[in-house]
Design an enzyme around this catalytic site. Structure first.
Site, PDB file in Angstrom:
ATOM      1  N   GLU A  69      -4.536  42.278   2.043  1.00 50.69           N
ATOM      2  CA  GLU A  69      -5.102  40.937   2.094  1.00 50.69           C
ATOM      3  C   GLU A  69      -5.029  40.390   3.511  1.00 50.69           C
ATOM      4  O   GLU A  69      -4.003  40.503   4.183  1.00 50.69           O
ATOM      5  CB  GLU A  69      -4.330  39.993   1.166  1.00 50.69           C
ATOM      6  CG  GLU A  69      -4.466  40.327  -0.313  1.00 50.69           C
ATOM      7  CD  GLU A  69      -3.731  39.344  -1.200  1.00 50.69           C
ATOM      8  OE1 GLU A  69      -3.684  39.586  -2.423  1.00 50.69           O
ATOM      9  OE2 GLU A  69      -3.198  38.329  -0.683  1.00 50.69           O
ATOM     10  N   LYS A 125      -5.216  48.709  -0.344  1.00 46.29           N
ATOM     11  CA  LYS A 125      -5.890  47.435  -0.103  1.00 46.29           C
ATOM     12  C   LYS A 125      -4.908  46.439   0.498  1.00 46.29           C
ATOM     13  O   LYS A 125      -3.769  46.350   0.047  1.00 46.29           O
ATOM     14  CB  LYS A 125      -6.493  46.862  -1.388  1.00 46.29           C
ATOM     15  CG  LYS A 125      -7.215  45.524  -1.192  1.00 46.29           C
ATOM     16  CD  LYS A 125      -8.051  45.139  -2.392  1.00 46.29           C
ATOM     17  CE  LYS A 125      -7.222  44.638  -3.549  1.00 46.29           C
ATOM     18  NZ  LYS A 125      -6.534  43.349  -3.239  1.00 46.29           N
ATOM     19  N   GLU A 185     -12.757  37.204  -2.909  1.00 44.31           N
ATOM     20  CA  GLU A 185     -12.229  36.510  -4.084  1.00 44.31           C
ATOM     21  C   GLU A 185     -12.456  35.010  -4.002  1.00 44.31           C
ATOM     22  O   GLU A 185     -12.074  34.354  -3.032  1.00 44.31           O
ATOM     23  CB  GLU A 185     -10.731  36.794  -4.257  1.00 44.31           C
ATOM     24  CG  GLU A 185     -10.144  36.108  -5.477  1.00 44.31           C
ATOM     25  CD  GLU A 185      -8.768  36.620  -5.872  1.00 44.31           C
ATOM     26  OE1 GLU A 185      -8.217  36.104  -6.861  1.00 44.31           O
ATOM     27  OE2 GLU A 185      -8.248  37.525  -5.192  1.00 44.31           O
ATOM     28  N   ASP A 243      -2.845  48.189  -4.152  1.00 46.78           N
ATOM     29  CA  ASP A 243      -2.481  47.056  -3.305  1.00 46.78           C
ATOM     30  C   ASP A 243      -1.166  47.320  -2.572  1.00 46.78           C
ATOM     31  O   ASP A 243      -0.182  47.757  -3.191  1.00 46.78           O
ATOM     32  CB  ASP A 243      -2.290  45.799  -4.156  1.00 46.78           C
ATOM     33  CG  ASP A 243      -3.575  45.036  -4.380  1.00 46.78           C
ATOM     34  OD1 ASP A 243      -4.494  45.154  -3.560  1.00 46.78           O
ATOM     35  OD2 ASP A 243      -3.658  44.302  -5.389  1.00 46.78           O
ATOM     36  N   ASP A 252      -1.549  44.268  -7.310  1.00 49.17           N
ATOM     37  CA  ASP A 252      -0.253  43.594  -7.361  1.00 49.17           C
ATOM     38  C   ASP A 252      -0.254  42.504  -8.433  1.00 49.17           C
ATOM     39  O   ASP A 252       0.769  41.885  -8.709  1.00 49.17           O
ATOM     40  CB  ASP A 252       0.148  43.044  -5.989  1.00 49.17           C
ATOM     41  CG  ASP A 252      -0.869  42.084  -5.402  1.00 49.17           C
ATOM     42  OD1 ASP A 252      -1.868  41.761  -6.070  1.00 49.17           O
ATOM     43  OD2 ASP A 252      -0.656  41.641  -4.258  1.00 49.17           O
ATOM     44  N   SER A 253      -1.405  42.320  -9.080  1.00 48.90           N
ATOM     45  CA  SER A 253      -1.484  41.463 -10.268  1.00 48.90           C
ATOM     46  C   SER A 253      -0.613  42.001 -11.396  1.00 48.90           C
ATOM     47  O   SER A 253      -0.353  41.291 -12.377  1.00 48.90           O
ATOM     48  CB  SER A 253      -2.936  41.335 -10.742  1.00 48.90           C
ATOM     49  OG  SER A 253      -3.570  42.604 -10.800  1.00 48.90           O
TER      50      SER A 253
END
Length: 272
Positions: free
Chosen positions: A123, A121, A190, A91, A52-53
Site C-alpha cells: 500500500e 502487494k 480502493e 499482502d 491482510d483483510s
C-alpha cells in the site's frame, strides 16, 4: 479493442497485462485457507489475493494492522497448496515494509520462499518508492495499492472515499504513474471516484483492479466472505452479495443441533 476471452491454464503477471490489452476484465477475490482457495480457483478466478483483510475476516480484529508477517505466510501457504490456475498475490502486512527498504525486501523474500506465492502487494505511493524498487530489483513481482489504504486508517481516521479533492487526486495519478514506471505489474484502486479510476486506468498500460472504484477499472476485487454473504454487518455501496451464507449456514447448524438433541442424528444408516 478486442473482447475475445482467452483461456489461461495458468495466470501470470503477463497474462494480466495481456487481458487489459485485449479488453478482457480481470476477476480477483481473496482467500485465506486451502478449502476456500480450492473453490475459488476451480471457479476460474484470475487472481487470488491473500489479503491482510484476514486480520478482520479470520481473526476478528477491527483493522488490518495486527496481522503479522508469520501469519500472512501461514495463510499464503495454505492458499498456494490449493491453487492450480490463479495468480496468487500476498499482502505485505503493516510494519513489514514501510520504514526500511531492506526490511521490505526481507519480508517479500520470506513470503515468496516460505509460501510459494507469485507476487506481493504494498500500500502507498511515493512514500514507499524505495521499498518497491528494492523488491522489484530482486525479481519479485509487485502490485501497488492506492486510494483508501486500510493500513493507514488511523492517519485518515475514516474509511470514506478518497481522492475526491483535486490535490489528492493529482497525487494519486502521480503515484500510479510512478508505480508503473518502477515496474509494478498492476494496481489496486480502493474506494475512489469512478471518474478518477477511469482517468488512471486509461493513463496506464498496467491493469487496474477496483474495489469501490467503479466500472472503469480493468478488473474488480472483493473479499470472498463478503461476496458469499458470510459477513452480514459490512454493507458498503460497492458490495454485491451473491449469496446469504450467514443465514443458510446458521439454519444448517441449527438443524444439526436440533437433530443431535432429538437423537435423529445419527440414524441407523449413518453408523457402522
Amino acid at each position: 479493442m478486442s473482447t475475445a476471452k482467452r483461456e489461461y491454464k495458468r495466470v501470470t503477471v503477463k497474462s494480466l497485462v495481456d487481458m487489459k490489452k485485449n479488453g478482457e476484465k480481470i476477476s480477483m477475490l481473496t482467500s485465506y485457507d486451502y478449502s476456500m482457495a480450492k473453490i475459488v480457483d476451480a471457479a476460474k478466478v484470475d487472481v487470488i489475493l491473500v489479503g491482510d483483510s484476514a486480520s478482520n475476516v479470520m481473526a476478528g480484529h477491527e483493522t488490518t494492522l495486527p496481522i503479522t508477517l508469520d501469519q500472512m505466510i501461514y495463510h499464503a501457504s495454505s492458499v498456494i497448496r490449493a491453487v492450480e490456475r490463479a495468480l496468487v498475490v500476498v499482502d505485505l502486512p503493516f510494519g513489514s515494509y514501510q520504514s526500511d527498504p531492506k526490511e521490505a525486501l526481507r519480508s517479500a523474500i520470506r513470503i515468496m520462499k516460505e509460501s510459494g506465492a507469485h507476487a506481493v502487494k504494498l500500500e502507498g505511493g511515493a512514500e514507499i518508492k524505495e521499498s518497491v524498487k528494492r523488491i522489484l530489483a530482486a525479481g519479485i513481482p509487485v502490485m501497488g495499492h492506492l486510494g483508501l489504504t486500510p493500513q493507514s486508517i488511523y492517519k485518515f481516521g475514516t474509511y470514506t472515499v478518497r481522492a475526491k479533492e483535486d490535490e489528492e487526486a493529482d497525487k494519486l495519478m502521480e503515484d500510479a504513474k510512478m508505480l508503473e514506471k518502477l515496474g509494478c505489474f498492476g494496481l489496486v484502486l480502493e474506494k475512489i471516484p469512478a471518474k478518477l479510476t477511469k482517468l488512471v486506468s486509461e493513463s496506464l498500460t498496467i491493469p487496474t483492479i477496483g474495489i469501490g472504484g467503479g466500472k472503469y477499472a480493468d478488473g474488480q476485487v472483493l473479499v470472498v466472505h463478503d461476496l458469499l454473504g458470510m459477513t452480514h454487518e459490512f454493507n458498503p455501496r460497492f458490495l454485491r452479495r451473491y449469496m446469504n451464507l450467514y443465514e443458510e449456514m446458521g439454519k444448517a447448524i441449527s438443524n444439526y443441533v436440533s437433530d443431535v438433541k432429538s437423537q435423529d442424528f445419527p440414524n441407523d444408516d449413518e453408523q457402522y
